[in-house]
Design a protein around this motif. Structure first.
Motif, short mmCIF file in Angstrom:
data_model
loop_
_atom_site.label_atom_id
_atom_site.label_comp_id
_atom_site.label_asym_id
_atom_site.label_seq_id
_atom_site.Cartn_x
_atom_site.Cartn_y
_atom_site.Cartn_z
N MET A 58 -1.64 3.62 -6.87
CA MET A 58 -2.72 2.67 -6.57
C MET A 58 -3.42 2.31 -7.80
SD MET A 58 -2.04 1.53 -3.68
CE MET A 58 -2.47 -0.28 -3.25
N ASP A 59 -3.82 3.56 -8.01
CA ASP A 59 -4.38 3.51 -9.27
C ASP A 59 -3.51 2.76 -10.74
OD1 ASP A 59 -6.56 5.08 -8.72
OD2 ASP A 59 -5.19 7.54 -9.23
N VAL A 102 -2.90 -5.20 -12.20
CA VAL A 102 -3.47 -6.86 -11.59
C VAL A 102 -4.35 -6.24 -12.63
CG1 VAL A 102 -6.21 -7.17 -9.80
CG2 VAL A 102 -3.99 -6.10 -9.12
N LYS A 103 -5.08 -5.47 -13.34
CA LYS A 103 -6.45 -6.08 -14.36
C LYS A 103 -5.67 -6.79 -15.40
CE LYS A 103 -9.63 -2.73 -15.97
NZ LYS A 103 -9.89 -1.86 -16.76
N TRP A 151 -9.55 -0.66 -0.69
CA TRP A 151 -9.26 -0.06 -2.53
C TRP A 151 -9.12 -1.41 -2.96
CZ3 TRP A 151 -4.73 -3.23 -4.49
CH2 TRP A 151 -3.90 -2.96 -5.60
N LYS A 172 -15.60 -7.30 1.54
CA LYS A 172 -15.18 -7.06 0.18
C LYS A 172 -14.98 -8.94 -0.01
CE LYS A 172 -13.79 -2.12 -0.69
NZ LYS A 172 -13.87 -2.05 -1.31
N HIS A 207 -8.53 -4.47 -4.33
CA HIS A 207 -8.00 -5.84 -5.73
C HIS A 207 -7.15 -6.34 -5.31
CE1 HIS A 207 -9.92 -2.57 -8.10
NE2 HIS A 207 -9.57 -1.23 -7.84
N TYR A 254 1.15 -1.22 0.10
CA TYR A 254 -0.37 0.10 -0.01
C TYR A 254 0.67 1.05 0.08
CZ TYR A 254 -3.32 3.34 1.49
OH TYR A 254 -4.11 4.74 0.87
N LEU A 303 -1.29 -0.08 -9.38
CA LEU A 303 -1.16 -1.35 -9.15
C LEU A 303 -2.87 -1.70 -9.49
CD1 LEU A 303 0.51 -0.93 -5.37
CD2 LEU A 303 1.29 -2.12 -7.67
N ALA A 304 -3.78 -1.15 -9.83
CA ALA A 304 -5.28 -1.47 -10.19
C ALA A 304 -5.06 -1.66 -11.77
CB ALA A 304 -6.06 -0.22 -10.23
N GLN A 305 -4.46 -1.43 -12.60
CA GLN A 305 -3.87 -1.75 -13.53
C GLN A 305 -2.50 -2.93 -13.93
OE1 GLN A 305 -5.06 0.29 -16.36
NE2 GLN A 305 -3.43 -1.07 -17.94
#
Ligand SMILES: [Zn+2]
Ligand SMILES: [Zn+2]
Length: 282
Positions: free
Chosen positions: A101-102, A108-109, A160, A202, A162, A96, A104-106
């Protein structure tokens, strides 16, 4: 007929030479784990890198991580051929840091992970899980400030969301205990329950981490009382992790983790493929 003995021991937190903080050879790690009876494991290398002087706590670059994790996938494909009786999964440990974080979300996707750990390693900008500054980080801070800031960030990480399990849930005690004495979860029950309820909402699980069972604070992450609160809150997925970065830690203390899990009333461990859970009775 599956061999139940081998399904109880899983190692879902493991670093190899692709992690910026490890030089461990993958085949050697697998042989070691196999010797301890582990048949289900997941490599969870750090997504971020570190600067050599440790002036910053972590650097995430999407392009660097994408290239490196492609190489990890290729090596794991070779290892699956060499170790056919082991379920070898592809994972990551995400740290974290609000500014990443944005990205990292990408990450993961776009990456076909089997399993994702979420971690907090930083309190107020200082890396507290290891490295040069970890022990001194607590010196200028009061216990209450340090630990509440830590659990506030774990909550933000969970919000967050993900990822699949929280790694080393109370790692703040790893070096914190040197300054404040043994960690007492009861003192932070309000903050901790807030996190556990968010995890339940979650569908995020809890890791039982052996990394400091026999060094530093000599305790499981998390404290067994927190595991009991997890069960009360209704958290369903539990994983085990050695958090080994070196050969001599790989798989070594997982039997002890299994014993603690049973003692607190955990009945299943979870494995993951394509981020879908399979639970095994323990
Ligand atoms: Zn970690
Ligand atoms: Zn780790």
């Amino acid at each position: 007929m599956p061999n139940l003995k081998y399904e109880m021991l899983i190692d879902y937190h493991l670093h190899n030479h692709f992690s910026p903080d490890s030089v461990a050879d993958t085949a050697e790690l697998l042989k070691m784990e196999h010797g301890f009876g582990v048949r289900h494991l997941c490599f969870t290398n750090h997504a971020e890198t570190f600067d050599k002087k440790e002036e910053v706590a972590g650097i995430f670059k999407l392009k660097e991580a994408t290239t490196r994790f492609n190489e990890i996938q290729k090596e794991l494909a070779v290892m699956r051929g060499r170790f056919p009786d082991m379920d070898i999964r592809f994972g990551v440990e995400l740290q974290y840091q609000p500014e990443y974080m944005d990205a990292l979300a990408q990450f993961v996707k776009q990456t076909p992970f089997d399993f994702i750990l979420g971690s907090v390693h930083i309190i107020d900008g200082v890396l507290i899980s290891g490295g040069r500054h970890a022990k001194e980080a607590f010196k200028p801070m009061k216990e209450h400030t340090a630990y509440t800031h830590y659990f506030e960030d774990v909550l933000k990480l969970v919000e967050w969301g993900h990822f699949d399990a929280v790694a080393h849930f109370d790692i703040c005690k790893k070096f914190g205990h040197l300054h404040y004495g043994p960690f007492k979860p009861e003192k932070y029950k309000t903050e901790i329950l807030r996190v556990l309820k968010a995890m339940k909402a979650k569908g995020i699980g809890m890791e039982l981490n052996a990394g400091s069972l026999h060094k530093n604070c000599h305790e499981l992450f998390p404290h067994p009382d927190i595991l009991k609160w997890c069960l009360n809150v209704g958290i369903e997925n539990f994983t085990f992790g050695s958090d080994a970065h070196e050969l001599d830690r790989a798989g070594r203390y997982l039997h002890e983790v299994l014993a603690i899990a049973k003692e607190v009333g955990i009945t299943h461990v979870s494995t993951f493929k394509g981020r879908i859970t399979t639970r095994f009775k323990i």
